[in-house]
Scaffold this active site. Sequence first.
Site, PDB file in Angstrom:
ATOM      1  NE  ARG A 142       9.602  -0.307  -6.993  1.00 43.90           N
ATOM      2  CZ  ARG A 142       8.910   0.263  -6.017  1.00 43.90           C
ATOM      3  NH1 ARG A 142       9.443   1.180  -5.262  1.00 43.90           N
ATOM      4  NH2 ARG A 142       7.666  -0.108  -5.787  1.00 43.90           N
ATOM      5  NE  ARG A 189       7.299 -10.024  -1.927  1.00 41.62           N
ATOM      6  CZ  ARG A 189       7.770  -9.169  -2.821  1.00 41.62           C
ATOM      7  NH1 ARG A 189       6.950  -8.337  -3.438  1.00 41.62           N
ATOM      8  NH2 ARG A 189       9.048  -9.132  -3.101  1.00 41.62           N
ATOM      9  CE  LYS A 212       4.621   5.013   0.335  1.00 39.85           C
ATOM     10  NZ  LYS A 212       5.682   4.428  -0.503  1.00 39.85           N
ATOM     11  N   PRO A 227       0.788  -1.212   0.000  1.00 41.40           N
ATOM     12  CG  PRO A 227       0.040  -1.006   2.151  1.00 41.40           C
ATOM     13  CD  PRO A 227       1.075  -1.660   1.341  1.00 41.40           C
ATOM     14  CD  GLU A 228       1.831   3.805  -4.331  1.00 41.70           C
ATOM     15  OE1 GLU A 228       1.947   5.026  -4.534  1.00 41.70           O
ATOM     16  OE2 GLU A 228       1.810   2.971  -5.247  1.00 41.70           O
TER      17      GLU A 228
END
Length: 271
Positions: A261, A110, A58, A2-3
């Site tokens: 990225r 993860r 965040k 998430p951002e």
Amino acid sequence: MPELPEVETVRRVLKEDLINRKIDNIIIRYDGIIEDDINYFLNNIKGKTILDILRRGKYLIFKLNEGYLLSHLRMEGKYFYLKRNELDNKHIHVIFNLDNGFDLLYQDVRKFGKMSYKKDDELYNTHPLKDLGYDPILDLNPDYKELYKKLNKKLIPIKSTLLDQTIITGLGNIYVDEVLFESKINPERKTKDISFDEFISICNSSKHILEEAIKNKGTTIRSYTSSLGVIGNYQNFLNVHTKNICPRCKIALNRVKINGRMTYYCNNCQR
DNA sequence: AGCACTGTTTACAT
DNA sequence: TATGTAAACAGTGC
């Protein structure tokens, strides 16, 4: 995962159920999530009551009756509020038993997410929150001149700088692409070559885009959910990220790697 | 099968 | 000090 908009959505969802809930017990199955000494973490959070849920950048911040539980979801972290024993799987790493027969489950495929306990006087004075920059949603009167100084002589691409949470906080790979498209700036430009006016434009776009994304409960591209099975809607409003054609001039978008990225931009519209 | 990719952050080498 | 790379880890898709 998430951002800022996704974390803000999670905060709002959790707030509906967790205010004034007491944490009776904590089960930690995977130590790597906890940044503190495990016993320090347990001893300081067990028996505490959740008074509020806050956010900065965040980071999710559970305000307790004494101190805070600081939580970062990183790529895949998720919280589920469910009746005890309603759900279990191998990716549930932390379980908070609440005083009403419900649990707050932390799932993280993860295992990148982090939690720690912060004392009342530590939260904003210690790493990581003390190092965060301007939060486009929370900070209403930022000192733009002071922030702009940080871009001073950086040679790295502006996209890399915007992913660095110490200048503007809350942007990640998706929203940086969207912000730079809206402000018509090429993500590969050297940071030091960004003018003050362009920086203001970046800040304004950041605020605008993050607000819109929050209204839409975040972006779900692959795995983000705010709670069990609840996806966001902002993926339907993305202009460039994951797209092939520029919505403004209709040419093919560039797709390059910056900082490792994937980056989408229009070589015609973004200068 | 094996490799490249993924919404994040940070430790480490240069 | 600044910057780039790799690592933490697991799953998916080609």
